[in-house]
Motif scaffolding. Structure first.
Motif, PDB file in Angstrom:
ATOM      1  N   GLY A 181       0.790  -1.445  -0.608  1.00 17.98           N
ATOM      2  CA  GLY A 181       0.004   0.452  -0.409  1.00 17.98           C
ATOM      3  C   GLY A 181       0.719   1.073  -0.153  1.00 17.98           C
ATOM      4  N   ILE A 182       1.838   0.893   0.421  1.00 17.25           N
ATOM      5  CA  ILE A 182       3.180   2.281   0.030  1.00 17.25           C
ATOM      6  C   ILE A 182       3.825   2.464  -1.439  1.00 17.25           C
ATOM      7  N   GLY A 183       3.586   3.111  -1.967  1.00 16.38           N
ATOM      8  CA  GLY A 183       4.375   2.634  -3.429  1.00 16.38           C
ATOM      9  C   GLY A 183       3.968   3.774  -4.301  1.00 16.38           C
ATOM     10  N   GLY A 184       4.911   3.912  -5.846  1.00 20.03           N
ATOM     11  CA  GLY A 184       5.559   4.371  -6.324  1.00 20.03           C
ATOM     12  C   GLY A 184       4.228   5.662  -6.823  1.00 20.03           C
ATOM     13  N   LEU A 223       9.276  -3.552   4.401  1.00 18.15           N
ATOM     14  CA  LEU A 223      10.073  -3.758   4.905  1.00 18.15           C
ATOM     15  C   LEU A 223      10.653  -2.636   5.980  1.00 18.15           C
ATOM     16  N   ASP A 224      10.506  -1.654   4.832  1.00 17.01           N
ATOM     17  CA  ASP A 224      10.692   0.192   5.542  1.00 17.01           C
ATOM     18  C   ASP A 224      10.082   1.267   6.354  1.00 17.01           C
ATOM     19  N   GLN A 225       8.661   0.575   6.132  1.00 21.06           N
ATOM     20  CA  GLN A 225       7.836   1.543   6.978  1.00 21.06           C
ATOM     21  C   GLN A 225       6.653   1.263   7.283  1.00 21.06           C
ATOM     22  N   GLU A 276       9.443   4.627  10.791  1.00 30.12           N
ATOM     23  CA  GLU A 276      10.614   3.886   9.929  1.00 30.12           C
ATOM     24  C   GLU A 276      10.845   2.331  10.389  1.00 30.12           C
ATOM     25  N   LEU A 277      10.916   1.619   9.538  1.00 25.79           N
ATOM     26  CA  LEU A 277      12.021   0.149  10.054  1.00 25.79           C
ATOM     27  C   LEU A 277      12.616  -0.045   9.813  1.00 25.79           C
ATOM     28  N   LYS A 278      13.145  -1.422  10.386  1.00 22.73           N
ATOM     29  CA  LYS A 278      14.280  -1.871   9.712  1.00 22.73           C
ATOM     30  C   LYS A 278      14.228  -3.524  10.260  1.00 22.73           C
ATOM     31  N   LEU A 279      13.009  -3.718   8.931  1.00 21.46           N
ATOM     32  CA  LEU A 279      12.307  -5.534   9.308  1.00 21.46           C
ATOM     33  C   LEU A 279      13.172  -6.033   8.254  1.00 21.46           C
ATOM     34  N   ARG A 280      14.177  -5.521   7.497  1.00 19.73           N
ATOM     35  CA  ARG A 280      14.493  -5.860   6.762  1.00 19.73           C
ATOM     36  C   ARG A 280      15.913  -6.398   7.260  1.00 19.73           C
ATOM     37  N   ASN A 281      17.099  -5.672   8.537  1.00 20.45           N
ATOM     38  CA  ASN A 281      17.460  -6.451   9.261  1.00 20.45           C
ATOM     39  C   ASN A 281      17.547  -7.983   9.911  1.00 20.45           C
ATOM     40  N   ILE A 282      16.595  -8.110  10.084  1.00 20.77           N
ATOM     41  CA  ILE A 282      15.897  -9.287  11.037  1.00 20.77           C
ATOM     42  C   ILE A 282      14.668 -10.243  10.575  1.00 20.77           C
ATOM     43  N   LEU A 283      14.175 -10.109   9.020  1.00 17.62           N
ATOM     44  CA  LEU A 283      13.117 -10.774   8.979  1.00 17.62           C
ATOM     45  C   LEU A 283      14.860 -11.796   7.755  1.00 17.62           C
TER      46      LEU A 283
END
Ligand SMILES: Nc1ncnc2c1ncn2[C@@H]1O[C@H](COP(=O)(O)OP(=O)(O)OP(=O)(O)O)[C@@H](O)[C@H]1O
Ligand SMILES: Cc1ncc(C[n+]2csc(CCO)c2C)c(N)n1
Length: 241
Positions: free
Chosen positions: A125-128, A153-155, A234-241
């Motif tokens: 839902g958060i796209g271009g 993953l980022d927000q 902001e989220l850092k899910l890239r680091n944990i998933l």
């Protein structure tokens, strides 16, 4: 008075039947994020082209573990091979060509009443496209008081209706950047703790003052607001998933 407590780790902990999952077409999905949320989903629905994204997210070895309950929309984006695949898996495929409601809204309407009280997590839902993103936020307003989270993953973002809210923030996952945005209505006053630039009975509105590029500094952020605000972080899910 509205009160809420939000903790993203809880949403991601894999508790069965604790949320509904809605997949939109604004961006591609992370397979690990979809798998994690799928474990918790009591109901899964793809909006039109969101089904292409789900189909593309997994290879042939894994795809049949991620079959949604419903696919709904005007079907101007879903690919023929994707309809064919999910039809073969007996998905409830509902075409609705109404051109006054977008596919996100149509899909929210298909979530069964017994599941409506669960939080809805929305991917894609958060796209271009700015108009689509604004429409998505408009729909968050339209469906209040349902708890609907636009996540990637980022927000993440969701609406805080007038009242008191506490957001549990883990340094490893959330922030530091965040924002409190008075989108949809003016906010007569908001007061916060836990941010680098806290608000103290501060009015917010477009054209006067908004809180963008703020920062989370404590593990609890408390927000008391007179009127609905959009919380973004902001989220850092890239680091944990
Ligand atoms: N660029 C985008 N940014 C944010 N959300 C998007 C974007 N593109 C699509 N979406 C969301 O995904 C849903 C499905 O989109 P899809 O592209 O399949 O159909 P559409 O014809 O563009 O959308 P609609 O028919 O709903 O206007 C949309 O209703 C919208 O909520
Ligand atoms: C004033 C007005 N503006 C835009 C649309 C078009 N529209 C709104 S939602 C949507 C998506 C359907 O899936 C479309 C095409 C309209 N009907 N009325």
């Amino acid at each position: 008075m509205n009160q809420s407590l939000f903790c993203i780790s809880k949403l991601l902990q894999g508790l069965p039947r604790s949320l509904s999952l809605l997949l939109l077409n604004g961006e591609s999905f992370s397979a690990s994020l979809v798998s994690r949320l799928w474990q918790s989903a009591a109901f899964t629905v793809c909006a039109d082209g969101g089904s292409n994204r789900l189909f593309d997210c997994f290879g042939t070895d894994q795809r049949d573990r991620f079959v949604p309950n419903v696919i709904k929309g005007d079907f101007d984006s879903i690919r023929p091979e994707v309809i064919k695949y999910y039809a073969s898996k007996k998905v409830n495929i509902i075409q609705n060509s109404n051109q006054f409601y977008n596919d996100f809204e149509k899909c929210l309407g298909s979530i069964e009443p017994n599941i409506e009280d669960l939080p809805t997590v929305v991917l894609g839902g958060i796209g271009g496209r700015m108009d689509q993103q604004l429409a998505n936020i408009h729909i968050l307003h339209k469906f209040l008081p349902r708890k609907i989270y636009l996540l990637s993953l980022d927000q993440v973002m969701w609406l805080l209706p007038g009242g008191k809210h506490c957001i549990v923030c883990s340094k490893d996952i959330e922030g530091p950047l965040c924002g409190l945005i008075p989108i949809g209505s003016i906010c007569r006053e908001a007061t916060t703790t836990g941010l680098r630039w806290n608000l103290d009975h501060q009015p917010l509105s477009f054209g006067s003052f908004i809180s963008s590029s703020n920062e989370i500094v404590d593990s609890f952020v408390e927000i008391e607001t007179s009127d609905t605000l959009l919380w973004w972080s902001e989220l850092k899910l890239r680091n944990i998933l």
